[in-house]
Design an enzyme around this catalytic site. Structure first.
Site, PDB file in Angstrom:
ATOM      1  N   HIS A   1     -17.321  41.380 -13.061  1.00 13.02           N
ATOM      2  CA  HIS A   1     -17.795  41.471 -11.672  1.00 13.02           C
ATOM      3  C   HIS A   1     -18.943  42.464 -11.488  1.00 13.02           C
ATOM      4  CE1 HIS A   1     -13.877  39.664  -9.788  1.00 13.02           C
ATOM      5  NE2 HIS A   1     -14.314  38.979 -10.831  1.00 13.02           N
TER       6      HIS A   1
ATOM      7  N   GLU B   1     -17.122  32.225  -0.825  1.00 10.78           N
ATOM      8  CA  GLU B   1     -17.673  32.331   0.520  1.00 10.78           C
ATOM      9  C   GLU B   1     -19.193  32.205   0.556  1.00 10.78           C
ATOM     10  OE1 GLU B   1     -14.352  35.475   2.329  1.00 10.78           O
ATOM     11  OE2 GLU B   1     -16.480  36.011   2.312  1.00 10.78           O
TER      12      GLU B   1
ATOM     13  N   TYR C   1     -17.389  42.609   5.393  1.00 11.25           N
ATOM     14  CA  TYR C   1     -17.070  41.214   5.117  1.00 11.25           C
ATOM     15  C   TYR C   1     -15.669  41.009   4.535  1.00 11.25           C
ATOM     16  CZ  TYR C   1     -21.513  40.247   6.976  1.00 11.25           C
ATOM     17  OH  TYR C   1     -22.542  40.146   7.885  1.00 11.25           O
TER      18      TYR C   1
ATOM     19  N   TYR D   1      -4.888  35.271  -8.874  1.00 14.46           N
ATOM     20  CA  TYR D   1      -4.717  34.328  -9.979  1.00 14.46           C
ATOM     21  C   TYR D   1      -3.254  34.136 -10.329  1.00 14.46           C
ATOM     22  CZ  TYR D   1      -9.735  34.888 -10.397  1.00 14.46           C
ATOM     23  OH  TYR D   1     -11.084  34.913 -10.121  1.00 14.46           O
TER      24      TYR D   1
END
Length: 376
Positions: free
Chosen positions: A155, A247, A257, A268
């Site tokens: 990430h 999104e 957000y 997961y």
């Protein structure tokens, strides 16, 4: 005002692939007529980011740490010198590339990458000049470092987009193991940032109490698609969810957000994440996917090849192995069309070329640059 998330499935029969011998042009149906898909260049190891030079050549990053020039004939250059060292593990490596708005005068480019550091790594942005010979970078310097350093190979976010003022949007992920920090404005984890071309906070950032000055918006998981709307100049982003909850957002200065407090996905493991799908003070997405498509790369279409697709947002899909077209009206997503569903490629980046066609990066150990144009 919070916007209601849309889940739209306007899918125009897009899965048939015309039979053709190996290596021939592939054709696919679409709402704007048949599409031809051609391989421009191959032999790229996990290509991640693509940028067109004024002369039509392309710069393309390979995740292990190589930057190459690609000619109109598809020929790859040798790896360019002067590229920063990267952590080339997991999702990390050499990631996005973007030209300075004044590239024609200053030959400056920007690279995002996972930077190896003591006790871990993090998303960083480097600035450099492409030399006149096109063989290397000069004056390479790191102008921004995501902090804190985290020991993770996941990430990194990492899309780069210049806005109309000359400031640079930088998306940075939540590093997977640190997702709760996406709600902490005292650091750069899980944020959209906005910096000056020299590094440091850009003028006009929200500058809220307790916020790092580079922060534009908070509460993001892992944004890997970003583009400016061609008419409004508003940033649009495509963001990975977990299981579900990918999104599309239009991040505004100083807003939250929601990740990981609100999401339309689950973990997961199947476990619930956060508090639900909405909470006061947290923004709703414009659009979301459930199940996930794993979005990466985004581009608005403005060219002449498909007039009916003007201002559509094209998003690549990794897990979904397709190209998504989202029709838009203002800040609304009004429809979805799933394209190239039988292509069988993980689409990492999407760009509009100077010829008005779409160019895609197919992410694989032997990846490709693909061109999408109307079939003749």
């Amino acid at each position: 005002m919070r916007r209601t998330a849309l889940v739209i499935s306007i899918i125009v029969g897009l899965s048939a692939l015309a039979t053709a011998p190996a290596g021939a042009q592939q054709r696919y149906p679409s709402s704007a007529g048949e599409l031809a898909v051609e391989t421009v260049a191959g032999g790229l190891e996990h290509p991640w980011g693509l940028a067109f030079l004024p002369d039509g050549r392309m710069l393309v990053t390979e995740r292990p740490g190589r930057l190459r020039l690609v000619g109109a004939d598809g020929k790859l250059s040798a790896p360019l010198s002067g590229v920063p060292n990267v952590t080339g593990r997991g999702q990390g490596g050499l990631l996005d590339v973007v030209l300075d708005p004044q590239f024609a005068q200053n030959r400056t480019i920007y690279l995002s990458f996972s930077e190896p550091r003591a006790n871990g790594n993090g998303t960083s942005v480097a600035r450099a000049r492409l030399n006149a010979a096109g063989t290397g970078l000069e004056g390479t310097s790191v102008i921004f470092r995501q902090m804190p350093t985290i020991n993770s190979n996941m990430h990194f976010g990492s899309r780069l987009v210049f806005d109309r003022t000359g400031a640079l949007f930088v998306t940075v992920g939540d590093r997977y193991s640190q997702r709760d920090q996406a709600q902490n404005p005292a650091n750069h984890i899980g944020k959209v940032l906005r910096i000056s071309p020299q590094g440091g906070a850009a003028p006009g950032n929200p500058q809220k109490q307790g916020w790092q000055p580079e922060i534009w918006s908070i509460g993001h998981r892992n944004v890997q698609g970003a583009a400016l709307h061609p008419e409004t100049g508003q940033l649009w982003t495509a963001e990975h969810g977990a299981r579900g909850g990918d999104e599309v957002n239009t991040p505004k200065a100083g807003l939250n957000y929601g990740w990981p407090v609100i999401t339309y996905g689950i973990d997961y493991s199947g476990a619930k994440i956060g508090e639900g799908t909405s909470k006061p003070g947290m923004e709703q997405p414009l659009f979301y996917w459930d199940p996930s498509i794993a979005p990466s790369g985004a581009a608005f279409y403005t060219g002449p090849a498909w007039p009916t697709w003007k201002n559509s947002l094209f998003v690549g899909a990794l897990a979904g192995q397709m190209l998504i077209r989202l029709s838009t009206q203002g800040e609304k997503v009004t429809g979805e069309e799933r394209l190239l569903t039988n292509l069988g490629e993980r689409i990492r980046d999407v760009r509009q070329g100077p010829d008005g066609f779409l160019y895609l990066l197919a992410d694989a150990a032997s990846g490709k640059i693909l061109r999408v144009r109307p079939a003749r």
